[in-house]
Scaffold this motif. Sequence first.
Motif, short mmCIF file in Angstrom:
data_model
loop_
_atom_site.label_atom_id
_atom_site.label_comp_id
_atom_site.label_asym_id
_atom_site.label_seq_id
_atom_site.Cartn_x
_atom_site.Cartn_y
_atom_site.Cartn_z
N SER A 71 0.82 -1.20 0.00
CA SER A 71 0.00 0.00 0.00
C SER A 71 0.86 1.27 0.00
O SER A 71 0.34 2.36 -0.17
N GLN A 72 2.16 1.11 0.17
CA GLN A 72 3.03 2.28 0.15
C GLN A 72 3.37 2.68 -1.29
O GLN A 72 3.28 1.89 -2.20
N ALA A 73 3.73 3.93 -1.44
CA ALA A 73 4.12 4.42 -2.75
C ALA A 73 5.40 3.72 -3.20
O ALA A 73 6.22 3.33 -2.38
N GLY A 74 5.55 3.54 -4.52
CA GLY A 74 6.76 2.91 -5.01
C GLY A 74 6.69 2.63 -6.50
O GLY A 74 5.68 2.88 -7.16
N LEU A 75 7.78 2.11 -7.02
CA LEU A 75 7.90 1.74 -8.42
C LEU A 75 7.86 0.22 -8.55
O LEU A 75 8.52 -0.48 -7.77
N TYR A 76 7.13 -0.26 -9.54
CA TYR A 76 6.98 -1.70 -9.74
C TYR A 76 7.19 -2.05 -11.20
O TYR A 76 6.66 -1.38 -12.09
N PHE A 77 7.95 -3.10 -11.45
CA PHE A 77 8.13 -3.65 -12.79
C PHE A 77 7.20 -4.84 -12.89
O PHE A 77 7.26 -5.75 -12.06
N ILE A 78 6.33 -4.83 -13.89
CA ILE A 78 5.38 -5.93 -14.04
C ILE A 78 5.50 -6.54 -15.43
O ILE A 78 5.82 -5.87 -16.40
N THR A 79 5.25 -7.83 -15.49
CA THR A 79 5.18 -8.56 -16.74
C THR A 79 3.91 -9.40 -16.70
O THR A 79 3.68 -10.11 -15.73
N ILE A 80 3.12 -9.30 -17.75
CA ILE A 80 1.89 -10.08 -17.87
C ILE A 80 1.96 -10.81 -19.20
O ILE A 80 2.20 -10.20 -20.24
N GLY A 81 1.75 -12.11 -19.16
CA GLY A 81 1.83 -12.91 -20.38
C GLY A 81 0.46 -13.30 -20.90
O GLY A 81 -0.48 -13.49 -20.15
N HIS A 137 5.34 -5.66 -20.74
CA HIS A 137 6.24 -5.21 -19.67
C HIS A 137 5.94 -3.75 -19.37
O HIS A 137 5.69 -2.97 -20.30
N ALA A 138 6.01 -3.38 -18.11
CA ALA A 138 5.80 -1.98 -17.76
C ALA A 138 6.41 -1.66 -16.40
O ALA A 138 6.57 -2.53 -15.56
N ILE A 139 6.70 -0.38 -16.24
CA ILE A 139 7.05 0.16 -14.93
C ILE A 139 5.90 1.06 -14.52
O ILE A 139 5.51 1.97 -15.28
N LEU A 140 5.36 0.78 -13.36
CA LEU A 140 4.22 1.52 -12.82
C LEU A 140 4.63 2.14 -11.49
O LEU A 140 5.23 1.47 -10.65
N GLU A 141 4.32 3.42 -11.33
CA GLU A 141 4.61 4.10 -10.06
C GLU A 141 3.30 4.36 -9.34
O GLU A 141 2.37 4.92 -9.93
N ILE A 142 3.24 3.96 -8.08
CA ILE A 142 2.08 4.25 -7.24
C ILE A 142 2.48 5.38 -6.31
O ILE A 142 3.46 5.26 -5.57
N GLU A 143 1.73 6.46 -6.38
CA GLU A 143 2.05 7.62 -5.54
C GLU A 143 1.35 7.57 -4.20
O GLU A 143 1.92 7.88 -3.19
N THR A 144 0.08 7.22 -4.20
CA THR A 144 -0.70 7.10 -2.97
C THR A 144 -1.65 5.93 -3.14
O THR A 144 -1.68 5.30 -4.18
N VAL A 145 -2.46 5.67 -2.15
CA VAL A 145 -3.37 4.53 -2.21
C VAL A 145 -4.80 5.00 -2.32
O VAL A 145 -5.17 6.05 -1.81
N GLY A 146 -5.62 4.19 -2.98
CA GLY A 146 -7.06 4.44 -3.05
C GLY A 146 -7.48 4.99 -4.38
O GLY A 146 -7.07 6.06 -4.78
N ALA A 147 -8.25 4.22 -5.11
CA ALA A 147 -8.76 4.65 -6.41
C ALA A 147 -9.95 3.79 -6.78
O ALA A 147 -10.15 2.72 -6.22
#
Length: 165
Positions: free
Chosen positions: A37-47, A99-109
């Motif tokens: 739930s904390q802000a951060g950067l994530y690398f994701i891969t979906i096949g 492939h993507a890099i996604l940044e979460i700044e805050t929580v709740g949407a």
Amino acid sequence: MVNEDKGQPQGLPLRMIRYNPAIHHRRSIRLKGYDYSQAGLYFITIGVQNRECLFGEILKGELFLNEAGQMVVSQWSALPERFKNIVLHEFVVMPNHFHAILEIETVGATLVVASSAKNWRPFNGKLWQRNYWEHIIRNEQSYQTISNYIVNNPLNWETDQLHHS
């Protein structure tokens, strides 16, 4: 009544059955103890299910997305309109994965789902694989390495572990 062969109630479509940890045994891929739930950067891969190349092709290192691949780009690009707390970084739609890099700044949407699929090549019921791969980006070096990997992924298609002939 439960169908002994399938382990599911008879007469109910599979999508209506709730997850039951006693019979489904899904392993979490999440990092134990990490607060997602904390802000951060994530690398994701979906096949794509069964690694089918539904989104286009790569010829001589150049990516050519078909209508389905362009729709994935469109839907990904629209995410910040639906989730005000995210920032999109590098991403690439490959013929059979994303492939993507996604940044979460805050929580709740809130989620708004839109569909614009037309003229897709037929596929067997499910578009995406059941699971995905994610990696928490913890420093600038990791970000740069992953960013370069995403940008150069079409050039490396022939040696990509998700490529199949």
